[in-house]
Every structure is written in C-alpha cells, then in structure tokens.
Motif scaffolding. Structure first.
Motif, PDB file in Angstrom:
ATOM      1  N   HIS A 182       4.194   2.815 -18.193  1.00 17.35           N
ATOM      2  CA  HIS A 182       4.101   2.063 -16.937  1.00 17.35           C
ATOM      3  C   HIS A 182       4.415   0.593 -17.165  1.00 17.35           C
ATOM      4  O   HIS A 182       4.009   0.015 -18.169  1.00 17.35           O
ATOM      5  CB  HIS A 182       2.677   2.172 -16.371  1.00 17.35           C
ATOM      6  CG  HIS A 182       2.435   1.334 -15.144  1.00 17.35           C
ATOM      7  ND1 HIS A 182       2.581   1.819 -13.870  1.00 17.35           N
ATOM      8  CD2 HIS A 182       2.056   0.032 -15.003  1.00 17.35           C
ATOM      9  CE1 HIS A 182       2.296   0.860 -13.000  1.00 17.35           C
ATOM     10  NE2 HIS A 182       1.993  -0.238 -13.674  1.00 17.35           N
ATOM     11  N   ARG A 203      -2.910   3.991  -7.260  1.00 13.62           N
ATOM     12  CA  ARG A 203      -1.540   4.505  -7.259  1.00 13.62           C
ATOM     13  C   ARG A 203      -1.136   5.122  -8.602  1.00 13.62           C
ATOM     14  O   ARG A 203      -0.401   6.113  -8.636  1.00 13.62           O
ATOM     15  CB  ARG A 203      -0.568   3.371  -6.914  1.00 13.62           C
ATOM     16  CG  ARG A 203      -0.766   2.785  -5.540  1.00 13.62           C
ATOM     17  CD  ARG A 203       0.206   1.630  -5.261  1.00 13.62           C
ATOM     18  NE  ARG A 203      -0.138   0.911  -4.052  1.00 13.62           N
ATOM     19  CZ  ARG A 203       0.539  -0.140  -3.572  1.00 13.62           C
ATOM     20  NH1 ARG A 203       1.598  -0.593  -4.233  1.00 13.62           N
ATOM     21  NH2 ARG A 203       0.153  -0.728  -2.459  1.00 13.62           N
ATOM     22  N   TYR A 204      -1.614   4.520  -9.712  1.00 10.88           N
ATOM     23  CA  TYR A 204      -1.058   4.910 -11.014  1.00 10.88           C
ATOM     24  C   TYR A 204      -2.105   5.262 -12.071  1.00 10.88           C
ATOM     25  O   TYR A 204      -1.746   5.507 -13.213  1.00 10.88           O
ATOM     26  CB  TYR A 204      -0.159   3.785 -11.540  1.00 10.88           C
ATOM     27  CG  TYR A 204       0.941   3.439 -10.565  1.00 10.88           C
ATOM     28  CD1 TYR A 204       1.971   4.345 -10.322  1.00 10.88           C
ATOM     29  CD2 TYR A 204       0.920   2.245  -9.845  1.00 10.88           C
ATOM     30  CE1 TYR A 204       2.964   4.063  -9.392  1.00 10.88           C
ATOM     31  CE2 TYR A 204       1.909   1.955  -8.920  1.00 10.88           C
ATOM     32  CZ  TYR A 204       2.924   2.865  -8.700  1.00 10.88           C
ATOM     33  OH  TYR A 204       3.896   2.594  -7.779  1.00 10.88           O
ATOM     34  N   ASP A 206      -3.567   7.829 -13.111  1.00  9.20           N
ATOM     35  CA  ASP A 206      -3.642   9.258 -13.398  1.00  9.20           C
ATOM     36  C   ASP A 206      -3.566   9.513 -14.894  1.00  9.20           C
ATOM     37  O   ASP A 206      -2.696   8.950 -15.585  1.00  9.20           O
ATOM     38  CB  ASP A 206      -2.488  10.010 -12.725  1.00  9.20           C
ATOM     39  CG  ASP A 206      -2.653  10.107 -11.217  1.00  9.20           C
ATOM     40  OD1 ASP A 206      -3.805  10.169 -10.762  1.00  9.20           O
ATOM     41  OD2 ASP A 206      -1.620  10.123 -10.520  1.00  9.20           O
ATOM     42  N   THR A 431       2.626  12.084  -5.497  1.00  8.80           N
ATOM     43  CA  THR A 431       2.732  10.636  -5.482  1.00  8.80           C
ATOM     44  C   THR A 431       1.536  10.049  -4.741  1.00  8.80           C
ATOM     45  O   THR A 431       0.759  10.764  -4.102  1.00  8.80           O
ATOM     46  CB  THR A 431       4.026  10.159  -4.812  1.00  8.80           C
ATOM     47  OG1 THR A 431       3.882  10.228  -3.384  1.00  8.80           O
ATOM     48  CG2 THR A 431       5.207  11.013  -5.257  1.00  8.80           C
ATOM     49  N   TYR A 432       1.401   8.730  -4.806  1.00 11.64           N
ATOM     50  CA  TYR A 432       0.286   8.088  -4.115  1.00 11.64           C
ATOM     51  C   TYR A 432       0.490   8.073  -2.606  1.00 11.64           C
ATOM     52  O   TYR A 432      -0.421   7.716  -1.846  1.00 11.64           O
ATOM     53  CB  TYR A 432       0.044   6.675  -4.649  1.00 11.64           C
ATOM     54  CG  TYR A 432       1.130   5.667  -4.344  1.00 11.64           C
ATOM     55  CD1 TYR A 432       1.149   4.953  -3.155  1.00 11.64           C
ATOM     56  CD2 TYR A 432       2.135   5.408  -5.275  1.00 11.64           C
ATOM     57  CE1 TYR A 432       2.129   4.019  -2.882  1.00 11.64           C
ATOM     58  CE2 TYR A 432       3.124   4.474  -5.023  1.00 11.64           C
ATOM     59  CZ  TYR A 432       3.121   3.779  -3.824  1.00 11.64           C
ATOM     60  OH  TYR A 432       4.110   2.856  -3.572  1.00 11.64           O
ATOM     61  N   ILE A 481       8.497   6.707  -2.823  1.00 16.05           N
ATOM     62  CA  ILE A 481       7.354   5.791  -2.850  1.00 16.05           C
ATOM     63  C   ILE A 481       7.857   4.375  -2.602  1.00 16.05           C
ATOM     64  O   ILE A 481       8.935   3.991  -3.048  1.00 16.05           O
ATOM     65  CB  ILE A 481       6.581   5.873  -4.187  1.00 16.05           C
ATOM     66  CG1 ILE A 481       7.488   5.574  -5.388  1.00 16.05           C
ATOM     67  CG2 ILE A 481       5.917   7.227  -4.339  1.00 16.05           C
ATOM     68  CD1 ILE A 481       6.751   5.529  -6.730  1.00 16.05           C
ATOM     69  N   THR A 508       8.915   9.809 -13.818  1.00 12.07           N
ATOM     70  CA  THR A 508       8.866   8.355 -13.659  1.00 12.07           C
ATOM     71  C   THR A 508      10.104   7.826 -12.963  1.00 12.07           C
ATOM     72  O   THR A 508      11.239   8.245 -13.262  1.00 12.07           O
ATOM     73  CB  THR A 508       8.747   7.651 -15.026  1.00 12.07           C
ATOM     74  OG1 THR A 508       9.819   8.056 -15.870  1.00 12.07           O
ATOM     75  CG2 THR A 508       7.430   7.995 -15.691  1.00 12.07           C
ATOM     76  N   GLN A 544       4.340   9.344 -11.841  1.00 13.89           N
ATOM     77  CA  GLN A 544       3.510  10.138 -10.938  1.00 13.89           C
ATOM     78  C   GLN A 544       3.322  11.537 -11.552  1.00 13.89           C
ATOM     79  O   GLN A 544       4.177  12.058 -12.256  1.00 13.89           O
ATOM     80  CB  GLN A 544       4.145  10.234  -9.554  1.00 13.89           C
ATOM     81  CG  GLN A 544       4.418   8.888  -8.889  1.00 13.89           C
ATOM     82  CD  GLN A 544       3.194   8.204  -8.302  1.00 13.89           C
ATOM     83  OE1 GLN A 544       3.042   8.054  -7.105  1.00 13.89           O
ATOM     84  NE2 GLN A 544       2.287   7.760  -9.159  1.00 13.89           N
ATOM     85  N   TRP A 545       2.176  12.140 -11.234  1.00 15.68           N
ATOM     86  CA  TRP A 545       1.795  13.434 -11.795  1.00 15.68           C
ATOM     87  C   TRP A 545       2.650  14.557 -11.203  1.00 15.68           C
ATOM     88  O   TRP A 545       2.934  14.589 -10.010  1.00 15.68           O
ATOM     89  CB  TRP A 545       0.321  13.699 -11.507  1.00 15.68           C
ATOM     90  CG  TRP A 545      -0.143  15.105 -11.719  1.00 15.68           C
ATOM     91  CD1 TRP A 545      -0.483  16.010 -10.748  1.00 15.68           C
ATOM     92  CD2 TRP A 545      -0.350  15.763 -12.975  1.00 15.68           C
ATOM     93  NE1 TRP A 545      -0.883  17.183 -11.327  1.00 15.68           N
ATOM     94  CE2 TRP A 545      -0.809  17.066 -12.686  1.00 15.68           C
ATOM     95  CE3 TRP A 545      -0.174  15.375 -14.297  1.00 15.68           C
ATOM     96  CZ2 TRP A 545      -1.110  17.992 -13.691  1.00 15.68           C
ATOM     97  CZ3 TRP A 545      -0.477  16.289 -15.298  1.00 15.68           C
ATOM     98  CH2 TRP A 545      -0.931  17.583 -14.997  1.00 15.68           C
ATOM     99  N   THR A 546       3.058  15.455 -12.064  1.00 16.62           N
ATOM    100  CA  THR A 546       3.891  16.580 -11.662  1.00 16.62           C
ATOM    101  C   THR A 546       3.353  17.859 -12.295  1.00 16.62           C
ATOM    102  O   THR A 546       2.997  17.871 -13.470  1.00 16.62           O
ATOM    103  CB  THR A 546       5.349  16.381 -12.132  1.00 16.62           C
ATOM    104  OG1 THR A 546       5.815  15.113 -11.687  1.00 16.62           O
ATOM    105  CG2 THR A 546       6.264  17.465 -11.581  1.00 16.62           C
TER     106      THR A 546
END
Length: 551
Positions: A182, A203-204, A206, A431-432, A481, A508, A544-546
C-alpha cells in the motif's frame, strides 16, 4: 502552530572537528598561498605539525584521504546521471569521520547541499518510527505481542482470513501482519487530500493473509504504528518524534515533514524531468514522511550501534536495541526483517539497514555492528546513485566487502500452471465501496483470462506461480473505487491457492510508474494555483480483498 522541527536551526553550517580535516586542510592551503613570503614558511611548518597532530589524535586526515576517490566519483555521477545532489556521512568507532554535501539542495535558489541539509527520507523513516515505538515499549505503554487493534480505539484491522488478534504490534512492525502492499501520495497541486486515518483503515485495513504466514512489505503498517504512537503518547506523532527521539539524540535537523517554517533547510525533491516536484504527503507518515540530515542520521546510527555519545540520552536500553535488530520474519530472499530494520549478510558481514525510494527521493542507511560502521547516503532524486555511493563507501571501509551482484533479468519462461490451478474460478472483489464480480479462467496452455463485472475480458500478463502458492500477474480493468480515479492504473493480482478450491488475497490498483505524465488540460486544478501541465505518474498502490471459488 507548533513547529515540527527539533530546534531552531542556525543558517551557517557547523564545522565539526572530528570530520572536518579536509576543510581545515583546504583553509590552511588558501591561507598559505595568500600569506606574505616571510610568513609562508612558518605557516607551512605549522600546517605540517597540525596535520601530524590530527593524524595522531583522531586519524581524520587519513579518513579524508580514503574518501577522496569517492568524492570525485560522486561529482562525476551527479553530472552523468543529472542528479541534483547527494549528502553523505560515515561514522566509525563512535564518531563521524566524514560528512559532506555535493550539488544543489535547491537548484533554482542555488542553495548548495551540505551534511546539515534536511532530506526527505522515504522508507528510512521506518527505523526512526520503530525507535519511537520502542521507547513506548520500554515505558510499558505498548506491548509488542499484544494485538495492534488494542491500541487503535474504534478503528481497527479486519481479518478477511485468519484472526485479527494475531496481528500483533510486532507483526505489524516486521511486515507479517497480513496487511497488503500500500501507498498513497497526495500532491499539493492536485485537489485530492488525505482522509482521516480512521477512514484510511476503513478502506484499506484488511488482513489479506493470516497474520504470521507471509512477509509483505506494507507502508500502511507503519502508518498504523505512527497512529499507535500518537494515541499512546498523548501527543501528535510529529511532536513525539521531536521531543522524545530527535532532541534526546541531538538530531537538531530532523522532523516529520515537510516541516512548516523550515523549508530553507530542506532539499527540494526533483522528478525524472529534472523539475521540482510539488510538495506531497502520504497516508502513512511513520513509513515515509520523516526528514533528516546526513549528520543527524549518522548520530542515529551511532546510537543504534550503542556508541553512547556523551551528548545523547539513552532513550532505549541496549536490550531493546538488540530486539530491533533481531530477525523475526524471513523475507524469502536471503534477508530478514526485525523491528524497523532489514537484516542481511553481504560478504560475511551482518548488515542492519534500510533504504528509501519515492518520488524525488532515494536514501540509504547502513549499519555494520561488527565494524562499528555507519553509512548514510541521501539524494533528492529517485536515482540509483544512493546505493551506488553507499556501495563505494562500504568497499572503501570494509576489506572483505563486495557489492552484491545485480541479478540479471532472466527471459520470461512460458508459464505452466499447476493442475490445481487450471479451471474456472468465480468470486468477488470486496472494495470499500462495492462488491465487484470477478472471474478467472486458467487454461492448460498457461493463458489466464480475467473479467471484472461487465468489463472487457483481459489476459493476465507476466503470470507466475511462486513456491509459497501465490499466483501473481498484471492485468487491466477497473476496481470502481474513487481513490483510484486520480491516475490511469493497472491491476496487480496476488492470490493464494488454498485447499485446492479457493483463491484469495489482494488485487491492487497500481499507479506507480516513476515518470511524469502530461495532463492535456484535463486534470483537475487547485483553487488559486495555475492548472498543472504535468503530474507525477507515481500516485498509489491500493489493495482490496478478493476471494474466488473453483467451479
């Protein structure tokens, strides 16, 4: 407004006797050359005696001669590589033996670089932030093995996988907490501004791998640590660094910055086009936002080598310094990470170090405990000159040392997916702002097709599957986003194969090219400023988480 600078700065560089032998020699030569003839012989004899005395007492004349070839090399490299400036400092056996600036700290104002010029440090900020953290550990206000969420109030990390309680302060500090890669830069000539840190965590924040499973360098982790420091200390991160780290260590030209009111002491950051980069801030101050002079960093290095200088306060006991230098996470490339420091072995030497790299910055800080050596190289451009000069200094001071060979770029081999990876995978990017459907189809041929929502299908470029079970590659598409609307970007995948039927991890948005891009008059302007004609391409890496299931 409280100044973030440690102390009011003098405008005249300080001459320090242990490391100024070269300056004294030049001054003596000038005086001798302009003196009347009947005094020249007396001055010459005095100079010989003075140099001999310096040689006997502190060896600085010998040290100055040792670095003459490096001085010339730096001047040549500055010209060849079109780099504005470099500042260096070398400390050995408890004292600074050489420090000097080369080139321009500010080309436009013709301000020369010196060993007292304050440079943006980029990731060399991390060992400084970690030192502040350890002062709170020593005071009993932070426990390294307690969940970091215990110090974050209503904000906190979310475990998309694993247990958030396993994301300890220590794991955040050694990059094994599960946080993803990040960074964000917010430039003054653009309208976007950093949100509150609680919102950044929303937002980030995670955890995309189970805590302790995997090393992943994360600037966000050190942004979390500066937040912890401020909350536990009861004062701003900038004030704590100034009052509890910089001042006690005699680091009078160090600050969390850009520091208001002291711009004249800071080196301007220059882009790849040779022009000044507008001021910018990050959303991870503890990772990247500190400034310091080469002289101050040498003093900081001496403290970490337990030199116990008479004018420094022992803000940490030796036991906590040792804990910072202890490798607690394997990076997987022959190096490891402790608390704010990288630990590696080159030519038989254990080296405690950190480097830094961001727009307009390249920095090196290296400690060799067995040789009681500190090497500092700071540059106000994003250029390899910093590690090159650091390597030269290491070679001049360490008899056995050889610069690590640069790994040649191997031709890309055809990607052959493991059998468990072949097939159709479906899932979502969380995503957030929304949930974006994603499909990944891995063919036996090695081609990997990716589709996000109703966007065009694309191929995964540069696919590779690592020994630790991660599928990596680069593709195109949109995460939809708002934070990623500032630049064109590509998507990076880093997904772990789990139990044969799950792929999960991070995707990302990456706007991280080290270049300058034209705006073509389409870029949003800032009120009161002329519309930008060009902006830095390097702006963010946002994960973001996937999660996908095999069909």
């Amino acid at each position: 407004m409280n100044s973030r600078l440690a102390l009011p700065m003098p405008t005249i560089p300080i001459d320090r006797s242990p490391e100024s032998g070269e300056s004294r020699r030049q001054a003596a030569e000038t005086t001798e050359a302009t003196a009347p003839a009947h005094l020249a012989r007396r001055l010459s004899l005095r100079r010989v005696l003075a140099v001999g005395l310096v040689f006997l007492l502190d060896g600085s004349a010998v040290a100055a001669d040792r670095f003459d070839a490096i001085r010339q090399s730096i001047r040549t490299l500055l010209t060849q590589r079109q780099v504005p400036s470099v500042a260096v400092a070398v400390a050995r056996n408890g004292r600074i033996v050489w420090e000097e600036g080369f080139g321009w700290a500010d080309r436009e104002k013709r301000i020369p670089a010196t060993a007292d010029t304050m440079y943006s440090l980029a990731s060399v900020s991390k060992p400084l932030t970690a030192t502040a953290l350890m002062t709170l550990v020593g005071a009993g206000k932070v426990d390294l093995d307690k969940p970091v969420n215990a110090y974050l109030g209503s904000a906190g990390l979310r475990a998309r996988i694993g247990d958030a309680n396993d994301a300890t302060v220590r794991r955040v500090a050694n990059h094994s907490s599960g946080l993803a890669e990040h960074y964000q830069f917010f430039y003054a000539n653009e309208p976007w501004r950093r949100p509150p840190f609680d919102e950044i965590l929303r937002r980030y924040g995670d955890l995309v791998t189970p805590p302790g499973e995997h090393y992943q360098y994360s600037n966000l982790g050190y942004g979390i640590l500066d937040y912890v420091i401020a909350r536990q200390a009861g004062k701003s991160f900038a004030d704590y660094m100034r009052e509890d780290v910089f001042l006690p260590l005699g680091m009078t030209r160090s600050a969390v910055g850009p520091a208001p009111g002291v711009v004249q002491f800071e080196a301007v950051r220059y882009g790849h086009d040779g022009l000044p980069i507008p001021l910018y801030e990050t959303d991870h101050d503890g990772a990247s936002a500190l400034y310091a002079s080469a002289h101050d960093l040498a003093r900081f290095g001496l403290f970490h080598l337990k030199a116990h200088l008479a004018d420094q306060k022992a803000i940490l006991p030796d036991s906590l310094i040792d804990a910072m230098h202890e490798q607690t996470m394997d990076e997987g490339n022959g190096s490891g990470y402790g608390i704010g420091w990288e630990i590696r072995h080159d030519s038989g030497y254990a080296i405690i170090s950190h480097d830094g790299d961001m727009p307009g910055v390249r920095t090196e800080l290296r400690l060799v405990p067995s040789e009681r050596l500190v090497v500092v190289v700071l540059c106000n451009a994003e250029d390899r000159i910093a590690p090159m000069v650091a390597d030269q200094i290491m070679g001049a001071t360490l008899p056995k040392w050889k610069a690590p060979a640069r790994r040649p770029e191997s031709p890309s081999a055809k990607f052959t997916p493991p059998p468990d990876l072949v097939g159709l995978w479906e899932g979502k990017v969380f995503t957030y702002q929304s949930e974006v459907p994603i499909t990944v189809q891995v063919l036996e041929s090695g081609d990997i097709k990716i589709r996000l929502a109703n966007q065009l299908e694309s191929l995964l470029n540069f696919p590779r599957y690592s020994k630790d079970g991660f599928l990596r590659g680069v593709t195109t598409g949109s995460l939809e986003i708002d934070d990623a609307t500032r630049r064109p970007y590509v998507l990076g995948l880093k997904l772990k194969l789990r139990s044969g039927n799950v792929l999960d991890g991070a995707i990302t948005a990456r706007a991280d090219e080290s270049s300058v891009m034209p705006t073509h008059g389409l870029f949003p302007s800032v009120a009161g400023q002329p519309r930008a004609e060009r902006v830095q391409s390097r702006a963010f890496v946002l994960a973001q988480w996937t999660s996908l299931i095999k069909q």
